[in-house]
Design a protein around this motif. Structure first.
Motif, PDB file in Angstrom:
ATOM      1  N   SER A 137       7.575 -12.203  -4.819  1.00  0.00           N
ATOM      2  CA  SER A 137       6.302 -12.931  -4.878  1.00  0.00           C
ATOM      3  C   SER A 137       5.294 -12.204  -5.755  1.00  0.00           C
ATOM      4  O   SER A 137       4.533 -12.819  -6.502  1.00  0.00           O
ATOM      5  CB  SER A 137       5.710 -13.107  -3.477  1.00  0.00           C
ATOM      6  N   ASP A 161       3.744  -5.953  -1.450  1.00  0.00           N
ATOM      7  CA  ASP A 161       4.096  -5.641  -0.069  1.00  0.00           C
ATOM      8  C   ASP A 161       5.608  -5.425  -0.009  1.00  0.00           C
ATOM      9  O   ASP A 161       6.372  -6.147  -0.660  1.00  0.00           O
ATOM     10  CB  ASP A 161       3.724  -6.803   0.863  1.00  0.00           C
ATOM     11  N   GLU A 179       8.287  -8.203  -0.316  1.00  0.00           N
ATOM     12  CA  GLU A 179       7.651  -9.334  -1.002  1.00  0.00           C
ATOM     13  C   GLU A 179       7.544  -9.086  -2.507  1.00  0.00           C
ATOM     14  O   GLU A 179       6.705  -9.688  -3.177  1.00  0.00           O
ATOM     15  CB  GLU A 179       6.258  -9.593  -0.417  1.00  0.00           C
TER      16      GLU A 179
END
Length: 134
Positions: free
Chosen positions: A28, A22, A25
């Motif tokens: 992550s 994303d 992100e």
């Protein structure tokens, strides 16, 4: 790249999910990839990876998706580059099945029924599979 540009999120039949970062992100996403590669390294170290090794080792596996049943999907890398990579499915029942083709060909074949769901539940993706993209 073209697949992720067209479908920023992609799931087939509430079962198979494609790993796509994303925006914002990415950290992550990278951490999740590292964890997946570490799990594969642990399997290799315990003799349970059927000779497969994690990327960046030569011919290493690079994860690209998973299923709600715990199946894992990888690219089997080569030195020749991504256009020569094949698909490897690590089924939750210790099945390791290879598809000699690209990701888009594999996914389209699963949905159309022209690619058998080797290593996956035999009824996947079903007669009328849903393909969800957000």
């Amino acid at each position: 790249m073209e697949l992720t540009e067209k479908y920023p999120a992609l799931a087939i039949g509430d079962f198979l999910a494609i790993h796509i970062p994303d925006p914002g992100e990415e950290h992550s996403f990278v951490e999740g990839m590292r964890e997946d590669l570490e799990v594969l390294g642990d399997l290799r170290d315990s003799g349970m990876s059927h000779g497969h090794v994690p990327y960046p080792e030569a011919r290493g596996l690079l994860p690209w998706g998973d299923s709600s049943d715990g199946d894992l999907f990888y690219w089997k890398t080569t030195d020749e580059g991504p256009d020569t990579w094949t698909i490897l499915v690590s089924g939750r029942n210790d099945d390791w099945c290879e598809f000699k083709g690209g990701l888009t060909e594999y996914l389209a074949g699963l949905v159309s029924g022209t690619v058998p769901p080797d290593g996956l539940p035999p009824d996947f993706p079903g007669r009328t599979p849903s393909v969800d993209s957000d």
